[in-house]
Design an enzyme around this catalytic site. Structure first.
Site, PDB file in Angstrom:
ATOM      1  N   ILE A 158      71.434  21.067  81.916  1.00 11.78           N
ATOM      2  CA  ILE A 158      70.820  19.787  81.561  1.00 11.78           C
ATOM      3  C   ILE A 158      69.728  20.058  80.540  1.00 11.78           C
ATOM      4  O   ILE A 158      68.719  20.700  80.850  1.00 11.78           O
ATOM      5  CB  ILE A 158      70.255  19.075  82.807  1.00 11.78           C
ATOM      6  CG1 ILE A 158      71.397  18.751  83.771  1.00 11.78           C
ATOM      7  CG2 ILE A 158      69.517  17.797  82.410  1.00 11.78           C
ATOM      8  CD1 ILE A 158      70.951  18.138  85.081  1.00 11.78           C
TER       9      ILE A 158
ATOM     10  N   ARG B  82      67.464  18.094  77.410  1.00 14.55           N
ATOM     11  CA  ARG B  82      67.157  16.783  76.838  1.00 14.55           C
ATOM     12  C   ARG B  82      67.572  16.739  75.368  1.00 14.55           C
ATOM     13  O   ARG B  82      67.614  17.764  74.685  1.00 14.55           O
ATOM     14  CB  ARG B  82      65.675  16.468  76.997  1.00 14.55           C
ATOM     15  CG  ARG B  82      64.763  17.225  76.067  1.00 14.55           C
ATOM     16  CD  ARG B  82      63.302  16.951  76.387  1.00 14.55           C
ATOM     17  NE  ARG B  82      62.428  17.481  75.353  1.00 14.55           N
ATOM     18  CZ  ARG B  82      61.125  17.649  75.503  1.00 14.55           C
ATOM     19  NH1 ARG B  82      60.551  17.334  76.651  1.00 14.55           N
ATOM     20  NH2 ARG B  82      60.386  18.123  74.512  1.00 14.55           N
TER      21      ARG B  82
ATOM     22  N   ARG C 181      67.596  20.331  72.821  1.00 13.13           N
ATOM     23  CA  ARG C 181      66.455  21.180  73.179  1.00 13.13           C
ATOM     24  C   ARG C 181      66.835  22.132  74.319  1.00 13.13           C
ATOM     25  O   ARG C 181      66.708  21.830  75.501  1.00 13.13           O
ATOM     26  CB  ARG C 181      65.260  20.330  73.601  1.00 13.13           C
ATOM     27  CG  ARG C 181      64.008  21.149  73.855  1.00 13.13           C
ATOM     28  CD  ARG C 181      62.957  20.357  74.596  1.00 13.13           C
ATOM     29  NE  ARG C 181      61.938  21.245  75.105  1.00 13.13           N
ATOM     30  CZ  ARG C 181      62.038  21.944  76.236  1.00 13.13           C
ATOM     31  NH1 ARG C 181      63.129  21.858  76.966  1.00 13.13           N
ATOM     32  NH2 ARG C 181      61.059  22.732  76.637  1.00 13.13           N
TER      33      ARG C 181
ATOM     34  N   LEU D 248      66.166  26.140  75.607  1.00 13.95           N
ATOM     35  CA  LEU D 248      65.357  27.326  75.402  1.00 13.95           C
ATOM     36  C   LEU D 248      66.262  28.544  75.238  1.00 13.95           C
ATOM     37  O   LEU D 248      67.395  28.567  75.711  1.00 13.95           O
ATOM     38  CB  LEU D 248      64.394  27.518  76.568  1.00 13.95           C
ATOM     39  CG  LEU D 248      63.425  26.350  76.797  1.00 13.95           C
ATOM     40  CD1 LEU D 248      62.462  26.686  77.920  1.00 13.95           C
ATOM     41  CD2 LEU D 248      62.649  26.009  75.531  1.00 13.95           C
TER      42      LEU D 248
ATOM     43  N   ARG E 294      68.391  30.006  78.116  1.00 13.73           N
ATOM     44  CA  ARG E 294      69.291  29.149  78.878  1.00 13.73           C
ATOM     45  C   ARG E 294      70.744  29.367  78.457  1.00 13.73           C
ATOM     46  O   ARG E 294      71.043  29.800  77.341  1.00 13.73           O
ATOM     47  CB  ARG E 294      68.904  27.671  78.694  1.00 13.73           C
ATOM     48  CG  ARG E 294      67.502  27.323  79.167  1.00 13.73           C
ATOM     49  CD  ARG E 294      67.351  27.459  80.669  1.00 13.73           C
ATOM     50  NE  ARG E 294      68.202  26.535  81.391  1.00 13.73           N
ATOM     51  CZ  ARG E 294      67.861  25.285  81.695  1.00 13.73           C
ATOM     52  NH1 ARG E 294      66.688  24.799  81.320  1.00 13.73           N
ATOM     53  NH2 ARG E 294      68.687  24.517  82.387  1.00 13.73           N
TER      54      ARG E 294
ATOM     55  N   GLU F 196      79.436  25.905  88.959  1.00 12.68           N
ATOM     56  CA  GLU F 196      78.807  24.645  89.374  1.00 12.68           C
ATOM     57  C   GLU F 196      79.849  23.651  89.866  1.00 12.68           C
ATOM     58  O   GLU F 196      79.598  22.875  90.796  1.00 12.68           O
ATOM     59  CB  GLU F 196      78.018  24.040  88.209  1.00 12.68           C
ATOM     60  CG  GLU F 196      76.811  24.834  87.763  1.00 12.68           C
ATOM     61  CD  GLU F 196      77.103  25.801  86.631  1.00 12.68           C
ATOM     62  OE1 GLU F 196      76.142  26.298  86.031  1.00 12.68           O
ATOM     63  OE2 GLU F 196      78.292  26.061  86.354  1.00 12.68           O
TER      64      GLU F 196
ATOM     65  N   ASP G 297      56.161  14.951  79.030  1.00  7.12           N
ATOM     66  CA  ASP G 297      56.993  15.816  79.859  1.00  7.12           C
ATOM     67  C   ASP G 297      56.503  15.853  81.296  1.00  7.12           C
ATOM     68  O   ASP G 297      55.518  15.211  81.656  1.00  7.12           O
ATOM     69  CB  ASP G 297      57.041  17.226  79.266  1.00  7.12           C
ATOM     70  CG  ASP G 297      58.361  17.909  79.560  1.00  7.12           C
ATOM     71  OD1 ASP G 297      58.458  18.552  80.608  1.00  7.12           O
ATOM     72  OD2 ASP G 297      59.292  17.768  78.740  1.00  7.12           O
TER      73      ASP G 297
END
Length: 487
Positions: free
Chosen positions: A175, A177, A189, A191, A194, A238, A287
């Site tokens: 997930i 954003r 977005r 990082l 991730r 998942e 945030d």
């Protein structure tokens, strides 16, 4: 209770009084955030905005705004029952070797159940009932929220981003954003550590200059959504975990424009690519810290196709100063974490992530101490065992006689059992959340551990204090006379 898709979950929540339909016009620009924020802080229901201003598509908000609704989404009736989910994940993460043939047979059904929940690929799906491509792709048709006055623009918040790197068979689902910057462009977005970002990095290395396929599923069933935010072992996908929660295999369908597989019952799917080198400044946005974050460069996702169910529902949320929806998710998932930690560290009695600590930045651990320095071992374990705690800045460790969820108890232990010089552990230059503007360098900062346990010989040369406890016989006598005292 199990749910086929998001609509089934909505219907069940409404029957339980856990969802309210909002029939008046509400603006996705700021107004929805204020309404959801007030409702969440009051412990109120999920909200289905049926008339978003300027749109015909309903908006679902505050879906996981109470720990109970998180538990319901996982197919459980109570938050306490989530401990059983954690026990299953702990077993799957590190199965105990059977001590004999009889014990091996006992564990066989668990592994069989996991294998039976492998996702199922289907040829057609409701998420592709309607298709818009090329010039018809227009994100303004979706009532994407602008959450705070200082936000840079509308923000997609609950998108399940599906990617696949060139070196592994399994897809990644995370997930991230997405800031809307055009009819068919959003800023992704993610990082650098991730899964999606790692897949993109590997793709660029193997296929330099080639567009990277991406899909975003909006409005998946609750088990799939929660599977994406739960500490699932690397050996379990998942989708398989979602199948275990749901009690039925997760159905996936191939995207129309790529080989990526997306949840078949999703309300909306965005298909497209990221062109290497195509980046844009993202933010600022309010945030989960309660502050606006810094502006930084991230890849741009170009949407080539939007598919959806008929009469789709847009699932959205906001983030802000706790409590917000991520903080509530943290409270519920806290119960999942405990058995996983206890499997590795049986001495842990309780583990608590206070929601006011932005879900993960501060942890309180109670333990059965067994030797000098034991608390420091537990601190290091919290920071290193699960990647979810890589960004936890503060770890407080106390004895089992302290209630980890009662600040009065925790502060009492810290102020009576700690010497600041002896009982703090400071570690510098560690990974820190990019959104943590308090760190001296973006993504790199320090961590501190507080040993608030009773000190053993070897940790102190002084006589240690004995806690004051009333005599049990006296307490019983006072219990018997209490009602006669007129108090």
């Amino acid at each position: 209770m199990k749910y086929r898709d998001l609509r089934d979950f909505i219907a069940q929540l409404e029957a339980l009084g856990e969802l309210k339909r909002i029939g008046v016009e509400v603006d996705p620009h700021l107004e929805m955030t204020e309404i959801c924020d007030r409702t969440l802080r009051a412990g109120g229901p999920a909200l289905l905005f049926e008339k978003p201003k300027g749109h015909t598509m309903p908006v679902l908000g505050n879906l996981f705004g109470t720990p109970r609704r998180v538990a319901l989404g996982m197919g459980e009736d109570s938050v306490e029952a989530l401990r059983e989910v954690g026990k299953l994940l702990a077993f799957l993460k590190e199965p105990d070797p059977p001590k004999g043939l009889k014990e091996a047979w006992k564990t066989l059904p668990i592994f069989k159940k996991v294998l039976d929940m492998a996702p199922k690929k289907v040829g057609s799906a409701s998420c592709q009932d309607l298709v818009r491509e090329g010039a018809d792709v227009d994100l303004s048709s979706i009532p994407v929220q602008t959450c705070w006055p200082g936000d840079a623009g509308p923000l997609i918040t609950w998108g399940l981003v599906v990617t696949k790197g060139p070196h592994k068979e399994r897809q990644n689902m995370g997930i991230y954003r997405q800031q809307v910057i055009g009819p068919n462009r959003v800023i992704m977005r993610w990082l650098s550590h991730r899964g999606g970002a790692l897949d993109f990095r590997d793709w660029c290395e193997k296929y330099p200059g080639e567009p990277f396929p991406v899909a975003v599923a909006l409005g998946a069933d609750p088990a799939t959504i929660l599977g994406a935010v739960t500490p699932v072992p690397d050996s379990l996908s998942e989708h398989a975990f979602a199948g275990l929660l749901r009690g039925s295999r997760t159905e996936l369908v191939k995207c129309l424009g790529s080989d990526l597989l997306v949840p078949a019952s999703a309300e909306i799917v965005l298909e497209g690519v990221i062109h290497p080198g195509d980046t844009a400044p993202e933010g600022p946005f309010g945030d989960h810290t309660g502050y606006y974050n810094e502006v930084d460069q991230f890849p741009v996702f170009t949407i080539e196709r939007i598919t959806s169910r008929r009469d789709p529902i847009y699932h959205s949320t906001y983030t802000g100063r706790p409590p917000d929806e991520p903080a509530i998710l943290g409270v519920a998932l806290n119960e999942v974490f405990i058995p996983i930690l206890q499997k590795q560290f049986p001495e842990i009695v309780d583990f608590y992530l206070p929601p006011e600590g932005c879900s993960y930045r501060l942890a309180v651990v109670t333990m059965r101490k067994q030797y000098p320095g034991h608390a420091k071992r537990v601190m290091m374990g919290v920071w290193s065992f699960l990647r979810q705690f890589m960004y936890t800045k503060f770890v407080i460790v106390t004895d089992a006689d302290v209630n980890a969820r009662d600040w009065q108890d925790v502060i009492w232990a810290m102020t009576t059992r700690m010497d600041p010089a002896r009982d703090t552990v400071m570690i510098e230059n560690t990974p820190i959340d990019y959104l943590d503007f308090a760190s001296p360098v973006s993504g790199l900062g320090s961590k501190i551990g507080f040993d608030a346990t009773n000190k053993w010989p070897g940790e102190t040369t002084r006589e240690w204090g004995t806690p004051i406890v009333m005599d049990e016989a006296v307490k019983r006598r006072v219990d018997e006379m209490w009602e006669t005292l007129g108090l």
